[in-house]
Write a protein that holds these residues in place. Structure first.
Motif, PDB file in Angstrom:
ATOM      1  N   THR A  60      20.035 -16.692  15.024  1.00  0.00           N
ATOM      2  CA  THR A  60      18.843 -17.535  14.995  1.00  0.00           C
ATOM      3  C   THR A  60      18.186 -17.457  13.629  1.00  0.00           C
ATOM      4  OG1 THR A  60      16.802 -18.022  16.180  1.00  0.00           O
ATOM      5  CG2 THR A  60      17.358 -15.698  15.913  1.00  0.00           C
TER       6      THR A  60
ATOM      7  N   ASN B 166      19.632 -22.315  17.923  1.00  0.00           N
ATOM      8  CA  ASN B 166      20.296 -21.044  17.661  1.00  0.00           C
ATOM      9  C   ASN B 166      21.794 -21.277  17.784  1.00  0.00           C
ATOM     10  OD1 ASN B 166      21.088 -20.127  20.590  1.00  0.00           O
ATOM     11  ND2 ASN B 166      18.963 -20.876  20.671  1.00  0.00           N
TER      12      ASN B 166
ATOM     13  N   ALA C 194      20.409 -12.396  17.099  1.00  0.00           N
ATOM     14  CA  ALA C 194      19.459 -12.229  18.197  1.00  0.00           C
ATOM     15  C   ALA C 194      20.072 -11.372  19.293  1.00  0.00           C
ATOM     16  CB  ALA C 194      19.058 -13.587  18.765  1.00  0.00           C
TER      17      ALA C 194
END
Lengths: 218, 407
Positions: A78, A13, A32
């Motif tokens: 992500t 990520n 995210a």
């Protein structure tokens, strides 16, 4: 702006630390988490028609999100599947991304959808590809690990493993061997990448996982 | 000479990552590529005499210019790049351009050949596959017992849009059933038995009639009113009954079905078929036949009419009436819209009827004027009570032979 790809390679990520005046473009639904000081604004991905082509043929969203801040803040980006991410710096050059690979870019990077050809479609690589050009950082993701190859000549890649490549390379579809070996050896069609340039490949193929899962369902 | 700028790129080991976009300039002596400041702002140069050319890239139109030790490659995809290079470089790039043209011409010819061969093979395989599948499907349909047709027909009848109320009037339904009863003994038999043809008349201004698999004949009052004599309606009935006896409906189902359903038919598994029949019946596709099937039904219908003492030229005359009234607008007449190539068919029917020779015409015991009048007035409802409808009369037709298609 400071960026870092974390938790590589399986669950990569991107952590982005935005300073005042910084902004970042990211694929829709890639965020995210983000600081409350960061503002998010949705916009067409490269104009309406480009966005439409991206949606219909590129398996990407019609929208991208632009993150910016007046003070500072953090954004975590992500991708929907497990795998690695890669960051490259564009210096006026161009990179083609396979459908679904784009994660984020700096505002200086221009995103357009480009025709990939029927050969690419037959090889399950999609009719269109995303063209990223301009100046700035570009992040893209893959299913599994990412490895690169510098090509001067030809490289044979199984279908479904191509993530990104430079426009100096030509993708041809072909058989892995003879007719018998290609189909009974399980490789079927392959991409033959010719020319001079860099290619980014993923160590796993989504189609391969789907076929394996399907075979074990019943 | 004025220099011209293009957008492209450059490969060089000194660049970050070994590559960068570049602004390319062609001047009197060679090609220069200046990379952006973010990549160092440096300029790379290849003289015309030192330049070898190649074409390729993702688009196939990108021109690469490499120096002799291959340390620098300048590339550009813009349309005018190659022509500008040729104009500026003159003799100094003539040899490189000539090599490039020969190589690229050969590549293009090879690609064209590959596409041509590939498309031809795909077309041949596709056609052969379709033919094989179609023949296998028809053979499988012929092997099925006739009870399957009856089940499919009733299933389709329950699923299709009727377009109007059923006419119960004894004069109308009785007349049409009488026609079907006269034609039935002339129809093809299956293992010595014939289909039980049952007539249903629907009150709707539709010039149409059809016979579902298994023998249910549906005639719309629009068709009865349009016909000028009973032979015309009887000939149409003969044609439609022929579709049922030739099992065109089942063939249509087999051809329209996906490969899974078609394979189910071939192995005699009728579960998936039932659902499929309901679906295509709702779409009105079950009685939509191909041109070959229409011609086959025309010929079989004429044969039946000939044996039954009916004037089979009524079919051609009915076509003529419709053609005269509606010209070349077949979409207003559903029966015609499913029966294309009208003029050609009329000629074929005329010819075939002539070839069959004179038939012993049997007069109709039908008050046709009353039938037409009552078909236009559904409020007259002296209910029709079937006497022999659906019962096989058992009278063999002239060319009856042990049925080779029966299971």
């Amino acid at each position: 702006m400071q960026t870092e790809i974390r938790h590589r390679p399986a669950f990569a990520n991107i952590r982005v630390q935005l300073e005042r005046g910084d902004s970042l473009i990211a694929e829709s639904d890639a965020m995210a988490s983000m600081s409350s000081t960061v503002a998010m604004r949705a916009r067409w991905a490269g104009g309406f028609f480009n966005a439409l082509i991206r949606r219909v043929f590129g398996q990407e969203s019609m929208f991208v999100n632009e993150f910016s801040t007046d003070s500072e803040g953090e954004v975590i980006l992500t991708q929907p599947f497990p795998g690695d991410m890669e960051c490259i710096e564009l210096n006026g050059n161009t990179v083609f991304l396979q459908p679904g690979a784009f994660v984020a870019c700096e505002p200086g990077v221009k995103l357009t959808a480009g025709w990939a050809g029927f050969g690419s479609y037959i090889g399950k690589e999609g009719l269109f590809r995303l063209k990223a050009s301009g100046t700035g950082k570009l992040w893209f993701g893959a299913y599994g690990g990412i490895f690169t190859r510098e090509i001067t000549g030809e490289l044979v890649v199984d279908t479904g493993h191509l993530v990104a490549y430079e426009p100096t390379l030509k993708i041809h579809m072909g058989m892995a061997g003879g007719i018998f070996s290609s189909f009974f050896g399980g490789e079927g069609l392959v991409s033959k990448i010719r020319g001079e340039g860099r290619v980014y490949l993923q160590s796993r193929s989504m189609g391969g996982l789907a076929a394996w899962t399907n075979a074990h369902l019943y | 000479m004025k220099s011209q700028a293009f957008q492209g790129g450059v490969f060089h080991t000194q660049l970050p990552g070994g590559r960068a976009g570049a602004t390319i300039v062609i001047d009197a002596d060679g090609i220069s590529a200046r990379v952006p400041d973010s990549a160092g702002g440096e300029t790379f140069r290849i003289g015309f005499a030192d330049c070898s050319l190649q074409q390729g890239g993702a688009s196939g139109r990108m021109v690469f210019c490499r120096d002799s030790n291959r340390s620098t490659t300048i590339f550009c995809e813009e349309k005018q790049f190659l022509s500008t290079l040729a104009a500026s470089g003159g003799d100094r790039v003539a040899s490189a351009l000539s090599t490039l043209n020969a190589t690229e011409g050969g590549k293009r010819a090879r690609t064209r050949r590959h596409w041509l061969v590939g498309l031809s093979v795909a077309a041949i395989l596709g056609f052969a596959g379709y033919q094989a599948f179609s023949r296998a499907g028809n053979a499988a349909v012929r092997a099925l017992p006739i009870s399957v047709d009856e089940k499919m027909g009733e299933l389709a009848w329950s699923a299709i849009d009727k377009h109007g109320p059923e006419v119960k009037d004894a004069v109308v339904v009785g007349a049409i059933q009488k026609m079907a009863d006269r034609l039935a003994p002339q129809s093809k038999s299956f293992a010595g038995k014939r289909l039980a043809f049952r007539v249903t008349v629907i009150d709707a201004p539709i010039v149409n009639a059809f016979c579902l698999p298994g023998g249910r004949i549906v005639v719309f009052t629009g068709l009865i009113r349009k016909a000028s004599d009973p032979d015309q309606v009887a000939s149409v009935l003969g044609h439609e009954m022929a579709h049922a006896t030739l099992r065109h409906g089942l063939q249509r189902i087999a051809q329209s079905a996906g490969i899974i359903v078609a394979l189910q038919i071939m192995v005699g598994d009728l579960g998936g078929l039932m659902a499929f029949v309901t679906e295509i019946a709702q779409q009105g596709l079950i009685t939509s036949y191909g041109r070959e099937q229409e011609t086959e039904a025309d010929m079989e219908g004429l044969l039946m009419a000939h044996g039954a003492g009916i004037d089979g030229s009524g079919l051609e005359r009915f076509f003529a009436v419709l053609e005269q009234e509606h010209g070349d607008v077949p979409e207003v007449l559903q029966w015609l819209s499913t029966h294309p190539q009208l003029t050609e068919r009329r000629a074929t029917i005329k010819q075939r009827w002539k070839e069959l020779g004179p038939s012993k015409a049997v007069a109709w015991e039908i008050d046709w004027e009353a039938v037409v009048k009552r078909a236009g007035n559904p409020s007259l409802t002296a209910e029709y009570k079937p006497e022999s409808a659906g019962v096989d009369s058992g009278v063999p037709r002239a060319d009856d032979a042990p049925d080779a298609t029966a299971p």
